[in-house]
Motif scaffolding. Structure first.
Motif, PDB file in Angstrom:
ATOM      1  N   ARG A 248       0.797  -1.223   0.000  1.00  0.00           N
ATOM      2  CA  ARG A 248       0.000   0.000   0.000  1.00  0.00           C
ATOM      3  C   ARG A 248       0.830   1.274   0.000  1.00  0.00           C
ATOM      4  NH1 ARG A 248      -4.603  -1.464  -2.118  1.00  0.00           N
ATOM      5  NH2 ARG A 248      -5.676  -3.080  -0.943  1.00  0.00           N
ATOM      6  N   THR A 249       2.125   1.187   0.311  1.00  0.00           N
ATOM      7  CA  THR A 249       2.937   2.400   0.337  1.00  0.00           C
ATOM      8  C   THR A 249       3.199   2.883  -1.075  1.00  0.00           C
ATOM      9  OG1 THR A 249       4.933   1.033   0.402  1.00  0.00           O
ATOM     10  CG2 THR A 249       4.079   1.835   2.506  1.00  0.00           C
ATOM     11  N   ALA A 250       3.398   4.196  -1.215  1.00  0.00           N
ATOM     12  CA  ALA A 250       3.580   4.781  -2.529  1.00  0.00           C
ATOM     13  C   ALA A 250       4.928   4.416  -3.143  1.00  0.00           C
ATOM     14  CB  ALA A 250       3.439   6.292  -2.450  1.00  0.00           C
ATOM     15  N   SER A 251       5.927   4.229  -2.310  1.00  0.00           N
ATOM     16  CA  SER A 251       7.252   3.900  -2.820  1.00  0.00           C
ATOM     17  C   SER A 251       8.059   3.269  -1.694  1.00  0.00           C
ATOM     18  CB  SER A 251       7.952   5.161  -3.337  1.00  0.00           C
ATOM     19  OG  SER A 251       8.131   6.092  -2.280  1.00  0.00           O
ATOM     20  N   GLY A 252       9.300   2.884  -2.018  1.00  0.00           N
ATOM     21  CA  GLY A 252      10.168   2.294  -1.007  1.00  0.00           C
ATOM     22  C   GLY A 252      10.418   0.830  -1.256  1.00  0.00           C
ATOM     23  N   ARG A 253      10.992   0.184  -0.277  1.00  0.00           N
ATOM     24  CA  ARG A 253      11.329  -1.231  -0.419  1.00  0.00           C
ATOM     25  C   ARG A 253      10.099  -2.102  -0.307  1.00  0.00           C
ATOM     26  NH1 ARG A 253      16.116  -2.062   3.832  1.00  0.00           N
ATOM     27  NH2 ARG A 253      17.295  -0.192   3.402  1.00  0.00           N
ATOM     28  N   ARG A 254       9.949  -2.995  -1.262  1.00  0.00           N
ATOM     29  CA  ARG A 254       8.822  -3.923  -1.254  1.00  0.00           C
ATOM     30  C   ARG A 254       9.353  -5.309  -1.584  1.00  0.00           C
ATOM     31  NH1 ARG A 254       4.561  -0.530  -5.045  1.00  0.00           N
ATOM     32  NH2 ARG A 254       4.272   1.228  -3.652  1.00  0.00           N
ATOM     33  N   ALA A 255       9.213  -6.232  -0.671  1.00  0.00           N
ATOM     34  CA  ALA A 255       9.703  -7.595  -0.882  1.00  0.00           C
ATOM     35  C   ALA A 255       8.573  -8.588  -0.702  1.00  0.00           C
ATOM     36  CB  ALA A 255      10.846  -7.907   0.090  1.00  0.00           C
ATOM     37  N   LEU A 256       8.399  -9.449  -1.690  1.00  0.00           N
ATOM     38  CA  LEU A 256       7.423 -10.532  -1.628  1.00  0.00           C
ATOM     39  C   LEU A 256       8.188 -11.839  -1.511  1.00  0.00           C
ATOM     40  CD1 LEU A 256       4.610 -11.784  -1.880  1.00  0.00           C
ATOM     41  CD2 LEU A 256       4.801 -11.550  -4.369  1.00  0.00           C
ATOM     42  N   VAL A 257       8.018 -12.523  -0.384  1.00  0.00           N
ATOM     43  CA  VAL A 257       8.738 -13.760  -0.100  1.00  0.00           C
ATOM     44  C   VAL A 257       7.735 -14.911  -0.145  1.00  0.00           C
ATOM     45  CG1 VAL A 257      10.247 -14.951   1.525  1.00  0.00           C
ATOM     46  CG2 VAL A 257      10.313 -12.453   1.364  1.00  0.00           C
ATOM     47  N   VAL A 258       7.934 -15.844  -1.073  1.00  0.00           N
ATOM     48  CA  VAL A 258       6.949 -16.897  -1.338  1.00  0.00           C
ATOM     49  C   VAL A 258       7.526 -18.268  -1.005  1.00  0.00           C
ATOM     50  CG1 VAL A 258       5.418 -17.913  -3.063  1.00  0.00           C
ATOM     51  CG2 VAL A 258       5.997 -15.488  -3.207  1.00  0.00           C
ATOM     52  N   PHE A 259       6.803 -19.009  -0.173  1.00  0.00           N
ATOM     53  CA  PHE A 259       7.128 -20.408   0.114  1.00  0.00           C
ATOM     54  C   PHE A 259       6.118 -21.273  -0.644  1.00  0.00           C
ATOM     55  CE2 PHE A 259       9.946 -18.603   2.800  1.00  0.00           C
ATOM     56  CZ  PHE A 259      10.045 -19.006   4.126  1.00  0.00           C
ATOM     57  N   THR A 260       6.575 -22.144  -1.569  1.00  0.00           N
ATOM     58  CA  THR A 260       5.634 -22.887  -2.411  1.00  0.00           C
ATOM     59  C   THR A 260       6.245 -24.178  -2.935  1.00  0.00           C
ATOM     60  OG1 THR A 260       4.248 -22.733  -4.400  1.00  0.00           O
ATOM     61  CG2 THR A 260       6.392 -21.643  -4.488  1.00  0.00           C
ATOM     62  N   ASP A 261       5.361 -25.099  -3.372  1.00  0.00           N
ATOM     63  CA  ASP A 261       5.832 -26.250  -4.133  1.00  0.00           C
ATOM     64  C   ASP A 261       5.713 -25.980  -5.633  1.00  0.00           C
ATOM     65  OD1 ASP A 261       3.135 -26.504  -4.633  1.00  0.00           O
ATOM     66  OD2 ASP A 261       2.914 -28.469  -3.701  1.00  0.00           O
ATOM     67  N   GLY A 262       5.137 -24.813  -5.980  1.00  0.00           N
ATOM     68  CA  GLY A 262       5.128 -24.352  -7.363  1.00  0.00           C
ATOM     69  C   GLY A 262       4.217 -25.096  -8.305  1.00  0.00           C
ATOM     70  N   ASP A 263       3.416 -26.004  -7.809  1.00  0.00           N
ATOM     71  CA  ASP A 263       2.589 -26.853  -8.668  1.00  0.00           C
ATOM     72  C   ASP A 263       1.291 -26.130  -9.009  1.00  0.00           C
ATOM     73  OD1 ASP A 263       1.632 -28.949 -10.088  1.00  0.00           O
ATOM     74  OD2 ASP A 263       1.215 -30.249  -8.371  1.00  0.00           O
ATOM     75  N   ASP A 264       1.361 -25.142  -9.912  1.00  0.00           N
ATOM     76  CA  ASP A 264       0.202 -24.315 -10.251  1.00  0.00           C
ATOM     77  C   ASP A 264      -0.737 -25.081 -11.169  1.00  0.00           C
ATOM     78  OD1 ASP A 264      -1.595 -22.360 -11.306  1.00  0.00           O
ATOM     79  OD2 ASP A 264      -0.145 -20.804 -10.816  1.00  0.00           O
ATOM     80  N   VAL A 265      -1.969 -25.299 -10.692  1.00  0.00           N
ATOM     81  CA  VAL A 265      -2.962 -26.030 -11.482  1.00  0.00           C
ATOM     82  C   VAL A 265      -4.262 -25.249 -11.647  1.00  0.00           C
ATOM     83  CG1 VAL A 265      -2.050 -28.292 -10.820  1.00  0.00           C
ATOM     84  CG2 VAL A 265      -3.837 -27.230  -9.417  1.00  0.00           C
ATOM     85  N   ALA A 266      -4.347 -24.031 -11.074  1.00  0.00           N
ATOM     86  CA  ALA A 266      -5.645 -23.357 -11.034  1.00  0.00           C
ATOM     87  C   ALA A 266      -5.621 -21.902 -11.471  1.00  0.00           C
ATOM     88  CB  ALA A 266      -6.230 -23.447  -9.620  1.00  0.00           C
ATOM     89  N   SER A 267      -4.463 -21.349 -11.841  1.00  0.00           N
ATOM     90  CA  SER A 267      -4.414 -19.932 -12.204  1.00  0.00           C
ATOM     91  C   SER A 267      -5.093 -19.670 -13.543  1.00  0.00           C
ATOM     92  CB  SER A 267      -2.959 -19.448 -12.291  1.00  0.00           C
ATOM     93  OG  SER A 267      -2.405 -19.250 -11.019  1.00  0.00           O
ATOM     94  N   ARG A 268      -5.794 -18.539 -13.609  1.00  0.00           N
ATOM     95  CA  ARG A 268      -6.319 -18.073 -14.887  1.00  0.00           C
ATOM     96  C   ARG A 268      -5.246 -17.326 -15.658  1.00  0.00           C
ATOM     97  NH1 ARG A 268     -12.340 -15.696 -13.310  1.00  0.00           N
ATOM     98  NH2 ARG A 268     -13.183 -17.635 -12.449  1.00  0.00           N
ATOM     99  N   GLY A 269      -4.370 -16.658 -14.915  1.00  0.00           N
ATOM    100  CA  GLY A 269      -3.271 -15.944 -15.536  1.00  0.00           C
ATOM    101  C   GLY A 269      -2.075 -16.850 -15.742  1.00  0.00           C
ATOM    102  N   SER A 270      -0.972 -16.241 -16.127  1.00  0.00           N
ATOM    103  CA  SER A 270       0.247 -16.984 -16.446  1.00  0.00           C
ATOM    104  C   SER A 270       1.425 -16.369 -15.714  1.00  0.00           C
ATOM    105  CB  SER A 270       0.501 -16.925 -17.958  1.00  0.00           C
ATOM    106  OG  SER A 270       0.725 -15.578 -18.360  1.00  0.00           O
ATOM    107  N   ALA A 271       2.606 -16.954 -15.917  1.00  0.00           N
ATOM    108  CA  ALA A 271       3.817 -16.373 -15.352  1.00  0.00           C
ATOM    109  C   ALA A 271       4.045 -14.965 -15.895  1.00  0.00           C
ATOM    110  CB  ALA A 271       5.019 -17.261 -15.672  1.00  0.00           C
ATOM    111  N   GLU A 272       3.642 -14.723 -17.149  1.00  0.00           N
ATOM    112  CA  GLU A 272       3.800 -13.398 -17.741  1.00  0.00           C
ATOM    113  C   GLU A 272       2.876 -12.386 -17.064  1.00  0.00           C
ATOM    114  OE1 GLU A 272       5.670 -10.687 -20.192  1.00  0.00           O
ATOM    115  OE2 GLU A 272       6.163 -12.784 -19.787  1.00  0.00           O
TER     116      GLU A 272
END
Length: 381
Positions: A248-272
């Motif tokens: 929600r901040t306008a600028s600055g450091r933003r880090a997204l840290v994801v723990f996953t098995d990566g087995d995507d079977v349900a997304s409507r979108g793509s990696a792009e």
């Protein structure tokens, strides 16, 4: 005829007057601009009601949630962790037997794909050798190039500034065997956070769930973490898009840290799609992958490219616990990042991918930074 016309006019006037006098009810909490998740206070504005309001009952998405008695006409209910637009309806009972009602729909998490201003934000880390961070640099120490052309930096945020961090946990059914490891790794990550950083703890399967917001203390985060169960299908790419909008901040450091098995079977979108969202929100992505994410070379390479383009990194192992050392490094990296800002010489809006390269004026140390961005103006309202 004249008498009948006069009677009709009087009847219409009486009906209009009755309608104008009809009391109404207004929902004061939540509002249509709120994103509702977790424990929530529901209330109506008592000032809009006539005397004799007995109680109010709230319904959320058609389900009876809670009832609040007069005079407060409010109550609390846990909406749950799923982030979504909610239909809220309030029904007020009056002493004379009448009922008044009002309804609204709360806000969903907006999926805003592109930056809202022409300034470009680049997170950069400077190291001496493999493990030693270089601190204390100023704007004069950096050189930034866009598509090979030198750009003028407008600001550099030093390494001691606070960061916004979203820790995103895969809680889909495929992660069930790894849930104990996942919780243990998340606990260690939370414990190692710097006091000045803002942490949002979230989970995803085929939807996104805010487990504990940035205002929660460490004890509350850990308590909520223990409640998390594995269920549903994996929607990794869609969840990366939605997680990018949690910043929600306008600028600055933003880090997204994801723990996953990566087995995507349900997304409507793509990696792009995820790539566009992360770049549009200036988010640095770190991935901890196990299971299929570690075993499938194509998937592993895709996640690694996605992370490295943002200036982040991806790590893979057969067990989540084996990645703890890497994520201690992630926290150290976040704590030593510089944030560089510049306005491109070429106008934004052509939609092209523009490469970014960051160097030091003396050229003596290694720089890890965002590799590029999409030159699109905001499509947000």
């Amino acid at each position: 005829m004249r008498a009948r016309h006069l009677a009709a006019v009087l009847a219409v006037s009486a009906a209009v007057g009755l309608a104008a006098a009809q009391p109404s009810v207004a929902i004061s909490s939540p509002t249509a601009d709120d994103v509702v998740t977790g424990p929530t206070t529901f209330a109506v504005d008592a000032a809009t009601l006539p005397r004799g309001a007995r109680d109010v009952t709230f319904y959320v998405d058609g389900v009876r949630a809670c009832t609040g008695a007069a005079p407060e006409l409010r109550c609390d209910w846990d909406v749950g962790l799923r982030v979504a637009s909610r239909h809220v309806r309030a029904v007020v009972r009056l002493d004379d037997g009448r009922q008044l009602s009002a309804a609204l729909r709360t806000k969903d998490v907006d999926v805003t794909l592109y930056a809202s201003v022409d300034a470009v934000v680049v997170a950069a880390t400077v190291k001496r050798g493999r493990d030693r961070f270089v601190d204390g640099l100023t704007i004069a120490d950096f050189r930034l190039f866009e598509d090979g052309r030198r750009q003028t930096l407008t600001s550099v945020t030093t390494e001691d500034a606070a960061a916004d961090v979203v820790l995103l946990l895969d809680i889909s059914a495929s992660m069930e065997p790894a849930m104990d490891d996942l919780r243990a790794s998340a606990r260690r990550f939370i414990a190692a956070m710097r006091p000045q950083d803002r942490l949002t703890l979230a989970g995803f399967n085929d939807g996104l769930f805010v487990i504990a917001g940035p205002s929660a203390d460490r004890a509350a985060r850990l308590a909520q973490l223990e409640r998390v169960k594995a269920f549903g299908r994996t929607s990794l790419y869609d969840s990366l898009v939605r997680a990018a909008d949690l910043f929600r901040t306008a600028s600055g450091r933003r880090a997204l840290v994801v723990f996953t098995d990566g087995d995507d079977v349900a997304s409507r979108g793509s990696a792009e799609t995820a790539r566009t969202a992360l770049q549009g929100k200036d988010v640095v992505l770190y991935v901890a992958g196990q299971g299929k994410a570690a075993d499938d070379r194509e998937l592993r390479d895709r996640l690694q490219r996605l992370a490295e383009e943002t200036g982040g990194a991806a790590y893979f192992a057969n067990r989540m616990s084996a990645l703890d050392g890497h994520f201690a490094d992630v926290l150290r990296t976040i704590g030593h990042q510089y944030v560089l800002t510049y306005t491109p010489e070429r106008p934004m809006g052509d939609g092209a991918w523009r490469t970014v390269r960051v160097e030091l004026a003396n050229g003596r140390h290694d720089v890890q930074a965002r590799q590029g961005y999409f030159a699109r103006r905001s499509t947000a309202k």
